[in-house]
Scaffold this motif. Sequence first.
Motif, PDB file in Angstrom:
ATOM      1  N   TYR A 139     -17.135 -13.109 -19.271  1.00 34.65           N
ATOM      2  CA  TYR A 139     -16.075 -12.682 -18.361  1.00 34.65           C
ATOM      3  C   TYR A 139     -15.794 -11.182 -18.448  1.00 34.65           C
ATOM      4  N   PHE A 140     -15.942 -10.600 -19.620  1.00 36.48           N
ATOM      5  CA  PHE A 140     -15.725  -9.161 -19.754  1.00 36.48           C
ATOM      6  C   PHE A 140     -17.060  -8.463 -19.492  1.00 36.48           C
ATOM      7  N   ALA A 141     -17.271  -8.101 -18.232  1.00 32.50           N
ATOM      8  CA  ALA A 141     -18.577  -7.587 -17.797  1.00 32.50           C
ATOM      9  C   ALA A 141     -18.710  -6.088 -18.009  1.00 32.50           C
ATOM     10  N   VAL A 142     -18.086  -5.585 -19.060  1.00 32.75           N
ATOM     11  CA  VAL A 142     -18.211  -4.174 -19.436  1.00 32.75           C
ATOM     12  C   VAL A 142     -18.595  -4.149 -20.910  1.00 32.75           C
ATOM     13  N   SER A 143     -19.665  -3.453 -21.235  1.00 28.91           N
ATOM     14  CA  SER A 143     -20.128  -3.434 -22.624  1.00 28.91           C
ATOM     15  C   SER A 143     -19.161  -2.660 -23.517  1.00 28.91           C
ATOM     16  N   LEU A 144     -19.177  -2.982 -24.799  1.00 30.91           N
ATOM     17  CA  LEU A 144     -18.307  -2.289 -25.748  1.00 30.91           C
ATOM     18  C   LEU A 144     -18.637  -0.800 -25.794  1.00 30.91           C
ATOM     19  N   SER A 145     -19.915  -0.448 -25.694  1.00 27.62           N
ATOM     20  CA  SER A 145     -20.301   0.972 -25.718  1.00 27.62           C
ATOM     21  C   SER A 145     -19.714   1.711 -24.523  1.00 27.62           C
ATOM     22  N   ASP A 146     -19.726   1.082 -23.343  1.00 33.12           N
ATOM     23  CA  ASP A 146     -19.131   1.708 -22.165  1.00 33.12           C
ATOM     24  C   ASP A 146     -17.627   1.867 -22.332  1.00 33.12           C
ATOM     25  N   MET A 147     -16.990   0.869 -22.924  1.00 36.23           N
ATOM     26  CA  MET A 147     -15.545   0.952 -23.145  1.00 36.23           C
ATOM     27  C   MET A 147     -15.195   2.068 -24.122  1.00 36.23           C
ATOM     28  N   LEU A 148     -15.953   2.182 -25.210  1.00 35.25           N
ATOM     29  CA  LEU A 148     -15.671   3.225 -26.194  1.00 35.25           C
ATOM     30  C   LEU A 148     -15.937   4.613 -25.628  1.00 35.25           C
ATOM     31  N   LEU A 149     -16.986   4.741 -24.803  1.00 29.77           N
ATOM     32  CA  LEU A 149     -17.266   6.021 -24.163  1.00 29.77           C
ATOM     33  C   LEU A 149     -16.164   6.371 -23.175  1.00 29.77           C
ATOM     34  N   SER A 150     -15.655   5.366 -22.481  1.00 35.95           N
ATOM     35  CA  SER A 150     -14.514   5.575 -21.598  1.00 35.95           C
ATOM     36  C   SER A 150     -13.278   5.987 -22.394  1.00 35.95           C
ATOM     37  N   GLY A 151     -13.138   5.408 -23.597  1.00 31.47           N
ATOM     38  CA  GLY A 151     -12.044   5.803 -24.471  1.00 31.47           C
ATOM     39  C   GLY A 151     -12.166   7.250 -24.912  1.00 31.47           C
ATOM     40  N   LEU A 152     -13.397   7.709 -25.152  1.00 31.42           N
ATOM     41  CA  LEU A 152     -13.616   9.110 -25.507  1.00 31.42           C
ATOM     42  C   LEU A 152     -13.211  10.020 -24.353  1.00 31.42           C
ATOM     43  N   SER A 153     -13.548   9.626 -23.145  1.00 39.11           N
ATOM     44  CA  SER A 153     -13.154  10.401 -21.967  1.00 39.11           C
ATOM     45  C   SER A 153     -11.637  10.468 -21.857  1.00 39.11           C
ATOM     46  N   THR A 154     -10.974   9.333 -22.091  1.00 40.08           N
ATOM     47  CA  THR A 154      -9.514   9.302 -22.051  1.00 40.08           C
ATOM     48  C   THR A 154      -8.917  10.198 -23.128  1.00 40.08           C
ATOM     49  N   LEU A 155      -9.555  10.226 -24.299  1.00 40.21           N
ATOM     50  CA  LEU A 155      -9.088  11.084 -25.388  1.00 40.21           C
ATOM     51  C   LEU A 155      -9.124  12.555 -24.981  1.00 40.21           C
ATOM     52  N   PHE A 156     -10.200  12.979 -24.341  1.00 38.95           N
ATOM     53  CA  PHE A 156     -10.297  14.359 -23.884  1.00 38.95           C
ATOM     54  C   PHE A 156      -9.208  14.677 -22.860  1.00 38.95           C
ATOM     55  N   THR A 157      -8.958  13.739 -21.957  1.00 38.01           N
ATOM     56  CA  THR A 157      -7.916  13.945 -20.948  1.00 38.01           C
ATOM     57  C   THR A 157      -6.552  14.096 -21.600  1.00 38.01           C
ATOM     58  N   ASN A 158      -6.227  13.180 -22.506  1.00 35.96           N
ATOM     59  CA  ASN A 158      -4.922  13.214 -23.170  1.00 35.96           C
ATOM     60  C   ASN A 158      -4.742  14.474 -24.006  1.00 35.96           C
ATOM     61  N   LEU A 159      -5.801  14.864 -24.683  1.00 35.70           N
ATOM     62  CA  LEU A 159      -5.721  16.058 -25.517  1.00 35.70           C
ATOM     63  C   LEU A 159      -5.518  17.306 -24.669  1.00 35.70           C
ATOM     64  N   LEU A 160      -6.199  17.371 -23.533  1.00 41.02           N
ATOM     65  CA  LEU A 160      -6.021  18.514 -22.634  1.00 41.02           C
ATOM     66  C   LEU A 160      -4.586  18.584 -22.131  1.00 41.02           C
ATOM     67  N   VAL A 161      -4.013  17.452 -21.752  1.00 44.89           N
ATOM     68  CA  VAL A 161      -2.627  17.420 -21.267  1.00 44.89           C
ATOM     69  C   VAL A 161      -1.669  17.890 -22.356  1.00 44.89           C
ATOM     70  N   PHE A 162      -1.869  17.441 -23.581  1.00 46.57           N
ATOM     71  CA  PHE A 162      -0.993  17.834 -24.692  1.00 46.57           C
ATOM     72  C   PHE A 162      -1.085  19.336 -24.953  1.00 46.57           C
ATOM     73  N   VAL A 163      -2.296  19.876 -24.940  1.00 55.04           N
ATOM     74  CA  VAL A 163      -2.485  21.306 -25.200  1.00 55.04           C
ATOM     75  C   VAL A 163      -1.914  22.143 -24.054  1.00 55.04           C
TER      76      VAL A 163
END
Length: 381
Positions: free
Chosen positions: A173-197
């Motif tokens: 049912y979860f048709a997104v691989s864990l690697s894709d999710m973690l890479l998406s999390g890395l992208s989100t981390l960059f976004t959040n860090l940029l906003v904070f800075v």
Amino acid sequence: MQIFKRRYGKALIGVCLLIAALYLGTGWQSQKDWHSQYTYLYSDEFVDEYTNHPNYYVKSYDGEKEILYDSIDDYRQDMLTIKKSTDESEMNYNNFSYAQSEILLVFLFIAGFLVFFVDYRTNFTRFLLSLPAYKKEIFRKKILFILLPIIGTLAIGLIGNCLIRVGMIGQPYFAVSLSDMLLSGLSTLFTNLLVFVVGMFFGIALGNLISGPLSILFILFLSTMGSYFYSSCYQLYHLIFTGDQDAYPSFTLWIDWPEGISYKWWAYLLYASLIILLLVLAEKIFLRLSLDNEGDYVTVPALRSTAYWLMALGTWFYLAMSNYIPHRFFYINLYEDYHDTYQGIIIGLVMMLLFCLVISLLMVYPKALMKWWYKRRNKIA
């Protein structure tokens, strides 16, 4: 560092706990609601509903014709499958995503802003600069003390969010691989860090107790038009160089929640460069802080002129692009029934520019304007 612990320790712990709770809590709520939906779809109640009213469950439309599901299992599979998509219109309710990205980004931006703004307005910055230490050392240790826990908490929260959703829902049912999710999390981390800075940068650049926070509210308002600005720039480029009036961005430059979509490699370099650039500029401003001009809109008097022109022209360009005003020059030739004129478009741009110039002048040079006004009034009197 002991001073920083006493000054920021409790507040920093509170911010980190809130960030972690938001990520982990939404991850847990997502899988919980998925399981609730799973239980309902396999219940006798739903089987009776589907059997008696199969026309209620429409799969898609062929024009005005409804296309129904082939079977109840086909419907269940479609409703319970979580998939990634670059098209926001396709991210429907059955993805069980309860993203709180807007709340978190606003929180990070304001928190970053307050890191330096509160210290400046409460004279704590004056105290720090009186210590037997170099300004550069004070700035860099403060940045490390604040930034490292924030980055660590964001990483833990994002990884936890991904693991909870992937692990507790699982294949097929979860048709997104864990690697894709973690890479998406890395992208989100960059976004959040940029906003904070970005928030920290404005916190060290702005000093007025009233106009500073008002500017932050205005920046948050402008941020709601970010997708329009990006799409507008993309379309204008194609209008100029390819003549394609229907061009739309084929990739995203803003990922604020881990949904399986990630940045291209150059976007990581772009965001990392912006973060480093903002930190370098913030350090240069900190080294030139003027404590004799507390209350001024710009904390460094020598930067008032630069801040004025960047603020006025930048806001004008952003608003013009977000409202697709430059595109209208091309639409006149593309569409015969288009009612705008070149003169009208130019007048609109000029009026918007004048408005931005005047408002920026009132924000950056209030004391100079008041002195000019009093001097002129006394001459008249």
